[in-house]
Design a protein around this motif. Structure first.
Motif, short mmCIF file in Angstrom:
data_model
loop_
_atom_site.label_atom_id
_atom_site.label_comp_id
_atom_site.label_asym_id
_atom_site.label_seq_id
_atom_site.Cartn_x
_atom_site.Cartn_y
_atom_site.Cartn_z
N ALA A 209 -3.71 32.10 65.52
CA ALA A 209 -3.54 32.83 66.77
C ALA A 209 -4.88 33.35 67.26
CB ALA A 209 -2.57 34.00 66.57
N ASN A 210 -5.76 32.44 67.71
CA ASN A 210 -7.06 32.85 68.24
C ASN A 210 -6.89 33.59 69.56
OD1 ASN A 210 -8.52 31.57 66.12
ND2 ASN A 210 -8.21 29.60 67.12
N HIS A 211 -7.72 34.60 69.77
CA HIS A 211 -7.59 35.44 70.95
C HIS A 211 -7.67 34.59 72.23
CE1 HIS A 211 -7.73 39.32 73.01
NE2 HIS A 211 -8.53 38.74 73.88
N GLY A 212 -6.70 34.82 73.13
CA GLY A 212 -6.68 34.11 74.40
C GLY A 212 -5.90 32.82 74.38
N SER A 213 -5.50 32.35 73.20
CA SER A 213 -4.75 31.10 73.11
C SER A 213 -3.26 31.33 73.39
CB SER A 213 -4.92 30.49 71.72
OG SER A 213 -4.28 31.31 70.75
N GLU A 214 -2.53 30.24 73.61
CA GLU A 214 -1.08 30.35 73.80
C GLU A 214 -0.42 30.90 72.55
OE1 GLU A 214 0.64 26.70 75.08
OE2 GLU A 214 -0.60 26.54 76.88
N THR A 215 -0.93 30.49 71.40
CA THR A 215 -0.38 30.99 70.14
C THR A 215 -0.59 32.50 70.03
OG1 THR A 215 -0.81 28.88 69.06
CG2 THR A 215 -0.46 30.78 67.63
N TYR A 216 -1.75 32.98 70.46
CA TYR A 216 -2.05 34.41 70.43
C TYR A 216 -1.08 35.18 71.33
CZ TYR A 216 -4.56 38.82 71.02
OH TYR A 216 -4.89 40.16 71.07
N SER A 217 -0.86 34.66 72.54
CA SER A 217 0.05 35.33 73.48
C SER A 217 1.46 35.41 72.89
CB SER A 217 0.09 34.58 74.81
OG SER A 217 -1.15 34.64 75.46
N ILE A 222 5.72 38.53 70.30
CA ILE A 222 6.63 38.71 69.16
C ILE A 222 6.47 40.13 68.60
CG2 ILE A 222 7.00 38.07 66.73
CD1 ILE A 222 6.52 35.16 67.55
N ALA A 223 5.23 40.57 68.45
CA ALA A 223 4.98 41.91 67.90
C ALA A 223 5.47 43.00 68.85
CB ALA A 223 3.49 42.09 67.61
N GLU A 224 5.27 42.81 70.16
CA GLU A 224 5.75 43.78 71.15
C GLU A 224 7.28 43.90 71.08
OE1 GLU A 224 4.06 45.49 73.57
OE2 GLU A 224 2.04 44.67 73.36
N LEU A 225 7.94 42.75 71.13
CA LEU A 225 9.40 42.74 71.13
C LEU A 225 9.96 43.21 69.80
CD1 LEU A 225 9.82 39.28 72.89
CD2 LEU A 225 10.63 41.45 73.82
N GLY A 226 9.39 42.72 68.70
CA GLY A 226 9.89 43.10 67.39
C GLY A 226 9.77 44.59 67.14
N ALA A 227 8.64 45.18 67.55
CA ALA A 227 8.46 46.62 67.40
C ALA A 227 9.49 47.37 68.24
CB ALA A 227 7.05 47.02 67.81
N ALA A 253 1.17 35.45 81.85
CA ALA A 253 1.49 34.64 80.67
C ALA A 253 2.87 34.00 80.79
CB ALA A 253 1.42 35.50 79.42
N LEU A 254 3.85 34.77 81.24
CA LEU A 254 5.22 34.26 81.32
C LEU A 254 5.38 33.21 82.42
CD1 LEU A 254 7.28 37.54 80.77
CD2 LEU A 254 6.72 35.77 79.11
N LYS A 255 4.71 33.43 83.54
CA LYS A 255 4.80 32.46 84.63
C LYS A 255 4.09 31.16 84.27
CE LYS A 255 5.59 35.55 88.53
NZ LYS A 255 5.11 36.05 89.84
N GLY A 256 3.13 31.24 83.35
CA GLY A 256 2.42 30.05 82.92
C GLY A 256 3.16 29.25 81.87
N ASP A 257 4.20 29.85 81.27
CA ASP A 257 4.98 29.17 80.24
C ASP A 257 6.39 29.73 80.24
OD1 ASP A 257 6.09 28.02 78.01
OD2 ASP A 257 4.66 28.84 76.57
N SER A 258 7.31 29.00 80.86
CA SER A 258 8.68 29.50 81.02
C SER A 258 9.43 29.59 79.69
CB SER A 258 9.46 28.60 81.98
OG SER A 258 9.62 27.29 81.44
N LYS A 259 8.92 28.92 78.64
CA LYS A 259 9.59 28.98 77.34
C LYS A 259 9.10 30.14 76.47
CE LYS A 259 10.60 24.01 77.05
NZ LYS A 259 10.48 22.78 76.22
N LEU A 260 8.04 30.82 76.92
CA LEU A 260 7.40 31.83 76.09
C LEU A 260 8.32 32.98 75.74
CD1 LEU A 260 4.96 33.12 74.71
CD2 LEU A 260 4.20 33.93 76.95
N ILE A 261 9.01 33.56 76.71
CA ILE A 261 9.80 34.76 76.46
C ILE A 261 10.96 34.47 75.52
CG2 ILE A 261 11.20 34.46 78.57
CD1 ILE A 261 10.13 37.79 76.93
N ILE A 262 11.62 33.32 75.67
CA ILE A 262 12.74 33.00 74.79
C ILE A 262 12.24 32.69 73.38
CG2 ILE A 262 14.55 31.28 74.35
CD1 ILE A 262 15.04 31.18 77.34
#
Length: 279
Positions: A209-217, A222-227, A253-262
């Motif tokens: 999860a390098n900073h700025g990558s899709e994996t990082y986002s 995940i950490a925001e939601l899980g907390a 971030a979400l508009k750039g990847d519609s699958k991210l939030i789910i």
């Protein structure tokens, strides 16, 4: 419009209003949204989607389920959407043994809160009340994290270092509130569940999860939601910032990847349930 687009549009609409939908991942007291018949709690993105409706009761059911209980959904009531993955058989691909290959497709169905129904009052149980003080509940969640990493609480910033499997958190008395301390610590605990010895999220994402990558986002969400899920479980206030810049960053971030939030909500649900031992 795909199911991913529909869900992302709903979440983005809240962020555009300046509301962080995962700050309070469910409403209606201490209990997460659950099906009235099965009593099973909804997981993944679904607690957020159901909470957007704002009903105080945690119990939900389909139109058909309301009818089976001898009740009805009041005319003009609007349904709320929940999603699930359906396993389908491919019509073109087969396995080596000749059986049809299968794949998962995101589907959705509609629910109604019991507050939108008539004639089912006798089937609605009382919502359990919390018997443990919120801060005691937060501490119990931490104590119940069976294989949690070591925690260094004498540092100047909060972090999780996978290479050391170590959480850093400033001393509790440096926080403006106990809720702030626990919500920050929960955030780092969720990160720690991604370690190779636990849920191994790097194996799922296929990279660091390098900073700025899709994996990082995805990992940060995940950490925001899980907390937020753990804060709701404990009954404490989640201290996620609700600034315009914060909302704008997640909108992008979400508009750039519609699958991210789910995807992130699914990961957060697994992570929080791992910590509480309900996975």
């Amino acid at each position: 419009m795909s199911v991913y687009d529909i869900v992302t549009e709903k979440i983005c609409a809240e962020l555009e209003r300046g509301v962080v939908p995962w700050q309070k991942p469910w409403v209606g007291g201490d209990q997460a949204p659950a099906n009235l018949i099965s009593k099973r709690a909804y997981t993944g993105i679904n607690p957020l989607l159901l909470s957007l409706s704002g009903y105080s009761s945690p119990y939900w059911l389909t139109y058909k389920q309301a009818a089976e209980l001898g009740g009805t959904v009041r005319k003009g009531e609007k349904s709320s959407l929940v999603v699930f993955y359906a396993k389908l058989q491919s019509k073109t691909r087969t396995l080596e043994n000749g059986d049809p290959d299968t794949f998962a497709m995101l589907r959705y169905y509609n629910l109604f809160n019991v507050a939108q129904c008539d004639g089912i009052e006798g089937h609605i149980p009382a919502v359990p009340t919390r018997t443990i003080e919120p801060l005691d509940a937060a501490e119990a969640i931490l104590e119940g994290y069976a294989d949690k990493p070591a925690i260094d609480d004498h540092v100047s910033a909060a972090w999780y270092r996978p290479s050391l499997d170590l959480i850093g958190i400033p001393p509790r008395d440096t926080f403006t509130s106990a809720d702030g301390y626990y919500s920050t610590l929960f955030h780092e605990c969720i990160h720690s569940t991604g370690h190779v010895s636990r849920l191994d999220r790097q194996a799922v994402t296929g990279g660091k999860a390098n900073h700025g990558s899709e994996t990082y986002s995805r990992e940060e969400l995940i950490a925001e939601l899980g907390a937020a899920f753990l804060c709701a479980d404990a009954g404490i206030e989640n201290t996620i910032p609700q600034s315009a810049a914060y909302c704008a960053s997640w909108l992008k971030a979400l508009k750039g990847d519609s699958k991210l939030i789910i995807s992130a909500a699914s990961g957060a649900s697994k992570a929080s349930r791992y910590i509480t031992g309900t996975a």
